[in-house]
Design a protein around this motif. Structure first.
Motif, short mmCIF file in Angstrom:
data_model
loop_
_atom_site.label_atom_id
_atom_site.label_comp_id
_atom_site.label_asym_id
_atom_site.label_seq_id
_atom_site.Cartn_x
_atom_site.Cartn_y
_atom_site.Cartn_z
N ALA A 139 0.84 -1.20 0.00
CA ALA A 139 0.00 0.00 0.00
C ALA A 139 0.87 1.25 0.00
CB ALA A 139 -0.92 0.00 1.22
N ILE A 140 0.21 2.38 -0.22
CA ILE A 140 0.87 3.68 -0.09
C ILE A 140 0.02 4.53 0.84
CG2 ILE A 140 1.67 5.76 -1.26
CD1 ILE A 140 2.09 4.15 -3.76
N THR A 141 0.65 5.08 1.87
CA THR A 141 -0.07 5.91 2.83
C THR A 141 0.14 7.39 2.52
OG1 THR A 141 1.74 5.99 4.44
CG2 THR A 141 0.19 4.15 4.60
N TYR A 142 -0.91 8.16 2.71
CA TYR A 142 -0.89 9.59 2.49
C TYR A 142 -1.31 10.29 3.78
CZ TYR A 142 -0.86 8.89 -2.63
OH TYR A 142 -0.53 8.53 -3.91
N LYS A 143 -0.50 11.24 4.23
CA LYS A 143 -0.91 12.11 5.33
C LYS A 143 -1.35 13.43 4.72
CE LYS A 143 1.32 12.32 9.28
NZ LYS A 143 2.37 12.62 10.30
N ILE A 144 -2.56 13.87 5.08
CA ILE A 144 -3.16 15.04 4.45
C ILE A 144 -3.47 16.09 5.52
CG2 ILE A 144 -5.11 15.89 3.09
CD1 ILE A 144 -5.36 13.03 1.96
N GLY A 174 -12.70 12.53 -4.93
CA GLY A 174 -13.73 11.66 -5.49
C GLY A 174 -13.55 10.19 -5.19
N VAL A 175 -12.50 9.82 -4.45
CA VAL A 175 -12.21 8.42 -4.15
C VAL A 175 -12.66 8.10 -2.72
CG1 VAL A 175 -10.44 6.64 -4.05
CG2 VAL A 175 -10.23 8.53 -5.69
N SER A 176 -13.48 7.07 -2.57
CA SER A 176 -13.92 6.62 -1.25
C SER A 176 -12.77 5.90 -0.55
CB SER A 176 -15.11 5.67 -1.39
OG SER A 176 -15.46 5.10 -0.13
N LEU A 177 -12.36 6.43 0.62
CA LEU A 177 -11.24 5.86 1.35
C LEU A 177 -11.55 5.81 2.84
CD1 LEU A 177 -8.44 7.79 -0.55
CD2 LEU A 177 -8.82 5.33 -0.65
N THR A 178 -10.72 5.07 3.58
CA THR A 178 -10.90 4.91 5.01
C THR A 178 -9.83 5.68 5.77
OG1 THR A 178 -11.86 2.71 4.71
CG2 THR A 178 -11.03 3.23 6.90
N VAL A 179 -10.24 6.43 6.78
CA VAL A 179 -9.30 7.13 7.65
C VAL A 179 -8.69 6.12 8.61
CG1 VAL A 179 -9.04 8.90 9.43
CG2 VAL A 179 -10.65 9.26 7.53
N PHE A 180 -7.36 5.97 8.58
CA PHE A 180 -6.76 5.01 9.51
C PHE A 180 -6.00 5.69 10.64
CE2 PHE A 180 -3.12 5.37 6.57
CZ PHE A 180 -2.05 5.44 7.46
N ALA A 181 -5.77 7.00 10.54
CA ALA A 181 -5.12 7.72 11.64
C ALA A 181 -5.50 9.19 11.57
CB ALA A 181 -3.60 7.55 11.56
N LEU A 182 -5.52 9.81 12.75
CA LEU A 182 -5.85 11.23 12.87
C LEU A 182 -4.85 11.91 13.80
CD1 LEU A 182 -9.71 11.01 13.42
CD2 LEU A 182 -8.59 12.01 11.42
N SER A 183 -4.55 13.17 13.51
CA SER A 183 -3.80 14.01 14.44
C SER A 183 -4.59 15.30 14.62
CB SER A 183 -2.40 14.29 13.90
OG SER A 183 -2.46 15.25 12.86
N THR A 206 -3.99 18.02 13.26
CA THR A 206 -3.97 18.85 12.05
C THR A 206 -4.08 18.05 10.75
OG1 THR A 206 -1.55 18.78 12.01
CG2 THR A 206 -2.58 20.64 13.16
N SER A 207 -4.15 16.71 10.85
CA SER A 207 -4.12 15.92 9.63
C SER A 207 -4.86 14.61 9.79
CB SER A 207 -2.67 15.63 9.22
OG SER A 207 -2.05 14.78 10.16
N LEU A 208 -5.13 13.98 8.65
CA LEU A 208 -5.69 12.63 8.60
C LEU A 208 -4.81 11.80 7.68
CD1 LEU A 208 -7.33 12.16 5.64
CD2 LEU A 208 -8.87 13.81 6.71
N SER A 209 -4.85 10.49 7.87
CA SER A 209 -4.05 9.59 7.04
C SER A 209 -4.94 8.55 6.39
CB SER A 209 -2.98 8.89 7.88
OG SER A 209 -2.05 9.83 8.36
N ILE A 210 -4.63 8.24 5.14
CA ILE A 210 -5.36 7.25 4.37
C ILE A 210 -4.36 6.29 3.75
CG2 ILE A 210 -7.36 8.71 3.84
CD1 ILE A 210 -5.95 9.30 1.12
#
Length: 211
Positions: free
Chosen positions: A117-122, A142-151, A153-157
């Motif tokens: 996988a590739i993780t993105y912090k946004i 437009g892509v349905s994704l799951t939040v796997f981490a939160l801070s 100031t950011s979320l990660s998918i």
């Protein structure tokens, strides 16, 4: 209504800027099979209406509110865009309920490979984060994704290889902007509870109440 399952990647064929509005002409293939005037098409997660089409392109208008609230204003000729037709009654809901009404723009802080996988912090605003919970749904361009981490100031998918290869997210780099739409069901729940109890709905509240 959409599902967040991107059908194809289109490209910007022509742009006409009208002050704080746009007319976009978009090249596509798959979604042209049954397109009609007035159809709703999600373009990078933004619900837009078909105003004209031919065998290879369709046109949509971007109004001032959408112009300011989304990253569509950054598009250029040949920019790639995620495309999804509206959900057909009786179709499979492979993602989650997506309205195509973007809540805000995020910016990619970090991209990291993790196994297959590739993780993105946004990075995103508190207005976005207040609707997010771990394992909850979010729509990114437009892509349905799951939040796997939160801070704070950011979320990660996390993107699977298919999503990397068949959406524009796989072409994004650090610093790029993305359209974000929070789960519409979560927004309704938060609004209802806040009105009734005047309490903030957050992760701790959900745990304490059995969710």
């Amino acid at each position: 209504m959409f599902t967040g399952i991107v059908e194809e990647i289109g490209s910007i064929h022509f742009i006409r800027k009208k002050s704080e509005a746009l007319e976009l002409v978009i090249s596509a293939q798959l979604i042209m099979n049954d397109i009609k005037l007035g159809d709703s098409i999600a373009v990078n997660g933004v619900c837009l209406t078909v105003t004209h089409y031919d065998n290879h392109t369709f046109s949509v208008d971007v109004m001032p509110e959408t112009y300011h609230a989304t990253n569509l204003k950054q598009l250029q000729i040949n920019s790639l865009v995620n495309l999804e037709r509206a959900l057909a009654i009786g179709g499979r809901l492979g993602g989650h309920f997506v309205s195509g009404h973007v809540d805000g723009i995020g910016h990619i802080l970090e991209i990291k490979p993790l196994s297959n996988a590739i993780t993105y912090k946004i990075k995103c605003s508190q207005e976005i984060l207040r609707y997010c919970v771990p394992k909850g749904s979010i729509t990114v361009d437009g892509v349905s994704l799951t939040v796997f981490a939160l801070s704070d100031t950011s979320l990660s998918i996390s993107l699977i290889p298919h999503t990397v290869n068949y959406t524009i997210l796989g072409r994004k780099v650090v610093g790029d902007s993305v359209n974000l739409e929070c789960d519409i069901l979560g927004k309704y729940v938060l609004n209802t509870i806040n009105k009734q109890n005047h309490k903030q709905l957050d992760y701790d509240f959900l745990i304490k109440n059995g969710f």
